[in-house]
Design a protein around this motif. Structure first.
Motif, PDB file in Angstrom:
ATOM      1  N   UNK A  90      -6.070 -16.545  47.556  1.00 31.85           N
ATOM      2  CA  UNK A  90      -6.328 -17.980  47.543  1.00 31.85           C
ATOM      3  C   UNK A  90      -5.065 -18.785  47.845  1.00 31.85           C
ATOM      4  N   UNK A  91      -5.251 -19.895  48.520  1.00 25.54           N
ATOM      5  CA  UNK A  91      -4.149 -20.819  48.771  1.00 25.54           C
ATOM      6  C   UNK A  91      -3.832 -21.577  47.484  1.00 25.54           C
ATOM      7  N   UNK A  92      -2.538 -21.805  47.241  1.00 20.57           N
ATOM      8  CA  UNK A  92      -2.133 -22.501  46.021  1.00 20.57           C
ATOM      9  C   UNK A  92      -2.291 -24.009  46.199  1.00 20.57           C
ATOM     10  N   UNK A  93      -3.500 -24.487  46.050  1.00 18.90           N
ATOM     11  CA  UNK A  93      -3.780 -25.914  46.172  1.00 18.90           C
ATOM     12  C   UNK A  93      -4.615 -26.368  44.980  1.00 18.90           C
ATOM     13  N   UNK A  94      -4.557 -27.663  44.707  1.00 11.69           N
ATOM     14  CA  UNK A  94      -5.279 -28.198  43.550  1.00 11.69           C
ATOM     15  C   UNK A  94      -6.782 -27.991  43.666  1.00 11.69           C
ATOM     16  N   UNK A  95      -7.287 -28.013  44.898  1.00 10.59           N
ATOM     17  CA  UNK A  95      -8.719 -27.848  45.084  1.00 10.59           C
ATOM     18  C   UNK A  95      -9.221 -26.465  44.725  1.00 10.59           C
ATOM     19  N   UNK A 102      -8.628 -28.071  34.417  1.00  8.79           N
ATOM     20  CA  UNK A 102      -8.759 -29.527  34.371  1.00  8.79           C
ATOM     21  C   UNK A 102      -7.397 -30.204  34.443  1.00  8.79           C
ATOM     22  N   UNK A 103      -6.447 -29.698  33.665  1.00  4.88           N
ATOM     23  CA  UNK A 103      -5.095 -30.259  33.671  1.00  4.88           C
ATOM     24  C   UNK A 103      -4.456 -30.089  35.045  1.00  4.88           C
ATOM     25  N   UNK A 122      -2.554 -32.141  40.177  1.00  2.58           N
ATOM     26  CA  UNK A 122      -2.557 -31.989  41.624  1.00  2.58           C
ATOM     27  C   UNK A 122      -2.970 -33.246  42.362  1.00  2.58           C
ATOM     28  N   UNK A 123      -3.758 -34.075  41.702  1.00  2.00           N
ATOM     29  CA  UNK A 123      -4.213 -35.340  42.312  1.00  2.00           C
ATOM     30  C   UNK A 123      -3.631 -36.545  41.577  1.00  2.00           C
ATOM     31  N   UNK A 124      -2.451 -36.352  41.008  1.00  2.00           N
ATOM     32  CA  UNK A 124      -1.871 -37.372  40.136  1.00  2.00           C
ATOM     33  C   UNK A 124      -1.559 -38.666  40.879  1.00  2.00           C
ATOM     34  N   UNK A 125      -1.018 -38.548  42.080  1.00  2.00           N
ATOM     35  CA  UNK A 125      -0.626 -39.756  42.817  1.00  2.00           C
ATOM     36  C   UNK A 125      -1.835 -40.613  43.179  1.00  2.00           C
ATOM     37  N   UNK A 126      -2.978 -39.972  43.405  1.00  2.00           N
ATOM     38  CA  UNK A 126      -4.174 -40.722  43.774  1.00  2.00           C
ATOM     39  C   UNK A 126      -4.848 -41.366  42.567  1.00  2.00           C
ATOM     40  N   UNK A 184       1.688 -39.932  31.532  1.00  2.00           N
ATOM     41  CA  UNK A 184       0.449 -39.168  31.424  1.00  2.00           C
ATOM     42  C   UNK A 184       0.627 -37.751  31.979  1.00  2.00           C
ATOM     43  N   UNK A 185       1.430 -37.634  33.038  1.00  2.00           N
ATOM     44  CA  UNK A 185       1.713 -36.308  33.606  1.00  2.00           C
ATOM     45  C   UNK A 185       2.476 -35.450  32.601  1.00  2.00           C
ATOM     46  N   UNK A 186       3.463 -36.051  31.948  1.00  2.00           N
ATOM     47  CA  UNK A 186       4.220 -35.309  30.938  1.00  2.00           C
ATOM     48  C   UNK A 186       3.315 -34.857  29.802  1.00  2.00           C
ATOM     49  N   UNK A 187       2.387 -35.725  29.405  1.00  2.00           N
ATOM     50  CA  UNK A 187       1.450 -35.381  28.340  1.00  2.00           C
ATOM     51  C   UNK A 187       0.557 -34.213  28.746  1.00  2.00           C
TER      52      UNK A 187
END
Length: 229
Positions: free
Chosen positions: A46-51, A114-115, A120-124, A131-134
């Motif tokens: 698998x490709x290492x992507x958020x999807x 989920x995390x 992976x989609x944090x900027x959007x 929130x990312x640190x949490x």
């Protein structure tokens, strides 16, 4: 020296004990790979992507019972070269703990997926940076919790809810073990990041043995306080 005395001494020296440990680790490693290989093959491809994170989590489902069986086999291993039965211990642990291991492994994988998807989609998402640190703290804490839970459910017969409580309690009760497991987590993450998931899988028995060693105090307290002697 009599034949009886010689037979008693054979397989009990330091070299024999070291050989017994190495043999046990090798057998357990092969059995972990065997039981987890369906998911591991797909995971490596698998490709290492958020999807792909939900699919990656699904690929890791067989690893939970496999690691549980490894913990059981290593806990019950013989120190004597003439009394080695790691494969039998592994399969016994696999049968005994398959369902119990999944009860704690599946929720952890779901949270981790989920995390990871959120990060992976944090900027959007347009949410604040804290929130990312949490989320990272949540993922790390959940991984330390599942490590304790996997050890407990592999070695003791408790309800899933009791395993969850004991695992959470042990995080604060045994800070040295928690710190040691955090270092183990960093090593595992580094191996995965700089190499591949396959390299991490090849170290499964060594990492599991280290986790078991880190958990000695927790195992002793659970056995003394929460089980019938």
């Amino acid at each position: 020296m009599s034949d009886v005395t010689a037979s008693r001494k054979f397989g009990t020296g330091p070299l024999s004990r070291a050989s017994a440990l190495i043999y046990t680790l090798l057998v357990v490693e092969l059995l972990v790979l065997l039981t987890a290989v369906p998911g591991l093959v797909v995971l490596v491809l698998l490709d290492r992507s958020a999807g792909n994170l939900p699919l990656m989590a699904a690929c890791l489902l067989p690893a939970g019972p496999a690691l549980s069986a490894a913990l059981y086999a290593l806990r019950h291993r013989s120190r004597e070269l003439t009394e080695l039965r790691p494969a039998s211990a592994f399969w016994r642990g696999y049968r005994l703990n398959f369902g119990a291991a999944l009860k704690i492994w599946v929720p952890w994988l779901a949270v981790l997926a989920l995390v990871g998807t959120n990060l992976g989609n944090f900027s959007a998402a347009g949410v604040p940076g804290w929130w990312a640190a949490l989320l990272v703290v949540l993922a790390a804490g959940g991984t330390l919790w599942v490590a304790n839970a996997l050890v407990i459910t592999s070695l003791f017969a408790f309800r899933a809810v009791d395993v969850a409580k004991l695992a959470a309690y042990s995080l604060g009760r045994f800070p040295a073990a928690t710190l040691a497991n955090a270092c183990l987590l960093i090593v595992a993450g580094g191996v995965t990041f700089f190499a591949t998931e396959a390299a991490l899988a090849l170290l499964a028995s060594v990492l599991t043995a280290t986790l078991l060693w880190n958990s000695r105090a927790m195992i002793t307290e659970v056995q003394e306080r929460f089980t019938r002697q």
